[in-house]
Design an enzyme around this catalytic site. Structure first.
Site, PDB file in Angstrom:
ATOM      1  N   CYS A   6      45.963  35.146  35.334  1.00 34.83           N
ATOM      2  CA  CYS A   6      45.235  35.941  34.338  1.00 34.83           C
ATOM      3  C   CYS A   6      43.944  36.492  34.948  1.00 34.83           C
ATOM      4  O   CYS A   6      43.520  36.067  36.019  1.00 34.83           O
ATOM      5  CB  CYS A   6      44.904  35.086  33.130  1.00 34.83           C
ATOM      6  SG  CYS A   6      46.329  34.863  32.057  1.00 34.83           S
ATOM      7  N   HIS A  66      40.514  37.271  29.824  1.00 38.92           N
ATOM      8  CA  HIS A  66      39.807  36.290  28.981  1.00 38.92           C
ATOM      9  C   HIS A  66      38.472  35.902  29.602  1.00 38.92           C
ATOM     10  O   HIS A  66      38.221  36.132  30.784  1.00 38.92           O
ATOM     11  CB  HIS A  66      40.689  35.057  28.739  1.00 38.92           C
ATOM     12  CG  HIS A  66      41.031  34.256  29.978  1.00 38.92           C
ATOM     13  ND1 HIS A  66      40.194  33.301  30.507  1.00 38.92           N
ATOM     14  CD2 HIS A  66      42.126  34.279  30.783  1.00 38.92           C
ATOM     15  CE1 HIS A  66      40.773  32.754  31.581  1.00 38.92           C
ATOM     16  NE2 HIS A  66      41.938  33.338  31.778  1.00 38.92           N
TER      17      HIS A  66
END
Lengths: 91, 482
Positions: free
Chosen positions: B395, B376
């Protein structure tokens, strides 16, 4: 003192709980499981660090869809963390 | 079953020929970092000593299969690394080739060529391994004289021995220079700066303790490190797809390839040491513009709930909304008795609305794994200037989300400009996130390679921050023989 130790070890140990899965809410650390037992709502959590995370999340999802009851063994730390679970047989 | 079939083939070949085949294969796999000594087992020796042809055939065919599988799938199992590695072991689908080798229809060199992964990471490491093995064989790796005092070197230094040593070592690592030149001149200072910059050190051109430490890496340690990384690359598919995203956690860098060509390089921010990003083989099938972010339950309890109990307007200030977990509906935060909420009865979820405040930034690249690991954008873009960048909760944050999204979408509608228009340039952030299906499934390889190559020649040794090399080295030593 002894009572306090006993109480602490009781909290840390796994305890069973069963109910129907009402909702599942995934987040970055795992899966929040909302279960209902005798009209009481329980908020449980399956951490994705659980070595059976994939299998357990599949089982819970299936149990929710089929409206089957699930029995959970939970460990209480800051949350009610699911340690083990078993989907109960169809009545 | 597979082994029984091999055994049947093996019985038709003489034990002598088969033992020779095994030795031929073992010599060939040395060039791929697999030591022949690992497969010279007592069981093999005992079988040879017994003179029992059937027993020799059984043991040698078993070993040939084991070596073949190790070369193709990795000697170390992904399962041995626990949560650090979330890659499923590959199936071995090349038994027919092994049969052909045993029957003499295929040479060891050809078998090795067929079994060795062709993915880009493996091939790059293999070239590096070959380079250092050649240096080892030629004896051109300069060993320091025992007791050498590695004092600091800089422009104008006159220690001819150390200058020569430095030049030879730099040259061996692909930093070409004229090592007959005995002076520390501007050219050498610039080369040292390049070396330091590649190794993410302060590029001052002064060879101090930190620079010496890397320069002095023993050759055996370097070749072992390459062998460990080669083994890790065997966990990936043999043939990388023509289009894929490749993330190297050790380097905190990402790359996007299309038609087997590098199209985009970008920095990444990966998991902290206590929340390491796992190695994964995954894929992108959709993008999310203006993503929402669900606050993890433990963060809600630990960090957010005390703030909300103190002041309920905290929820609005952080651009969050509250969802009732039972009904699934949004709830007015002021209608909830927060003072009675705790981890046992909190049946609400906090969701951060899309916008410039969102922790996921403006673009999210969901993956298929169940561990909530994805790529992301971020609202903390200034952190890409840091080094190392082990800062996330697991992440992978990408430095160039719009460029990556544009590359993956590959159509006129979605360009960097139009993606920005649909996200951060909107006059008002939207209430809902927007899903876009990608035209193709794009494989994602999240890997961990502690050696990088710059411009195809300069070897860069990266720190083993996640400790995966350390674990692998120990496993290489202790793994039981087949």
């Amino acid at each position: 003192m002894i009572l306090s130790i006993l109480f602490s070890s009781l909290l840390a140990s796994a305890s069973p709980l069963s109910g129907q899965v009402v909702n599942l809410i995934p987040d970055d650390e795992g899966l929040k499981v909302i279960a209902e037992q005798n009209k009481k709502i329980h908020v449980l959590y399956l951490r994705n660090s659980n070595q059976n995370f994939v299998a357990y999340s599949d089982l819970i999802t299936q149990a929710k869809a089929e409206k089957r009851s699930v029995s959970f063994e939970v460990k209480k730390d800051e949350l009610l963390v699911i340690d083990k679970l078993k989907v109960e047989a169809k009545p | 079953m597979r082994f029984l079939f091999l055994l049947l083939v093996a019985f038709t070949i003489s034990a002598q020929a088969q033992t020779e085949k095994l030795q031929e294969l073992l010599s060939a796999v040395e060039a791929h970092g697999l030591s022949s000594s690992w497969y010279q087992t007592d069981e093999l020796q005992n079988a040879i000593d017994s003179g029992d042809q059937a027993r020799i055939a059984k043991v040698t065919s078993g070993l040939i299969l084991k070596v073949s599988q190790d070369l193709n799938r990795g000697r170390l199992s992904t399962a041995a690394f626990g949560r650090k590695v979330r890659i499923k072991a590959k199936n071995f689908e090349k038994t027919a080739l092994v049969n052909e080798f045993i029957k003499g229809q295929r040479s060891a060199a050809d078998l090795v060529q067929q079994l060795a992964p062709q993915n880009i990471g493996y091939q790059q490491l293999l070239r590096m391994f070959t380079h250092f093995k050649q240096i080892e064989t030629s004896g051109s790796w300069m060993q320091p004289t025992p007791g050498t005092n590695f004092t600091a070197l800089k422009m104008g230094s006159t220690n001819m021995y150390l200058i020569r040593y430095l030049r030879v070592r730099l040259s061996s690592m692909g930093y070409e220079n004229i090592f007959a030149n005995p002076t520390f001149d501007q050219e050498l200072a610039d080369l040292v700066k390049l070396f330091q910059d590649d190794h993410k050190m302060k590029a001052d051109g002064v060879v101090g303790p930190q620079t010496w430490k890397i320069i002095n890496t023993p050759l055996e340690q370097l070749t072992l490190q390459i062998a460990l990384n080669l083994d890790r690359m065997r966990w990936l598919p043999d043939q990388a797809a023509s289009e894929f995203v490749f993330v190297n956690l050790a380097d905190q860098q990402g790359q996007y390839y299309a038609n087997h060509e590098l199209r985009l390089s970008f920095k990444t921010i990966n998991g902290r040491l206590d929340r390491q990003t796992p190695l994964l083989v995954d894929s992108i099938t959709s993008l999310v513009l203006n993503p929402t972010w669900t606050v993890p339950f433990s963060i809600f309890i630990k960090d957010k709930l005390p703030e909300i109990k103190n002041d309920v307007s905290y929820i609005d200030r952080l651009n969050m909304k509250v969802i009732d977990d039972v009904s699934g509906r949004e709830v007015d935060p002021s209608s909830i008795d927060w003072s009675s909420q705790n981890s046992q009865n909190l049946r609400y979820t906090l969701i951060q609305r899309p916008g410039p405040w969102n922790a996921l930034g403006f673009v999210k690249f969901p993956l298929q794994n169940p561990y909530a690991i994805y790529l992301h954008d971020t609202n903390d873009r200034h952190l890409f200037a840091e080094n190392p960048r082990l800062l996330s909760s697991g992440c992978v944050r990408v430095e160039k989300p719009y460029e990556l999204a544009e590359s993956i979408m590959t159509n006129q509608q979605w360009t960097v400009e139009s993606l920005k228009q649909a996200t951060e340039f909107l006059p008002q952030p939207p209430e809902q996130q927007q899903w876009l299906k990608t035209p193709r499934t794009v494989p994602v390889y999240i890997t961990y390679i502690t050696l990088a190559q710059k411009d195809g020649r300069r070897v860069v040794i990266l720190p083993d921050a996640y400790g995966i090399d350390k674990l692998a080295a120990a496993a290489f030593q202790t793994i039981s023989k087949p």
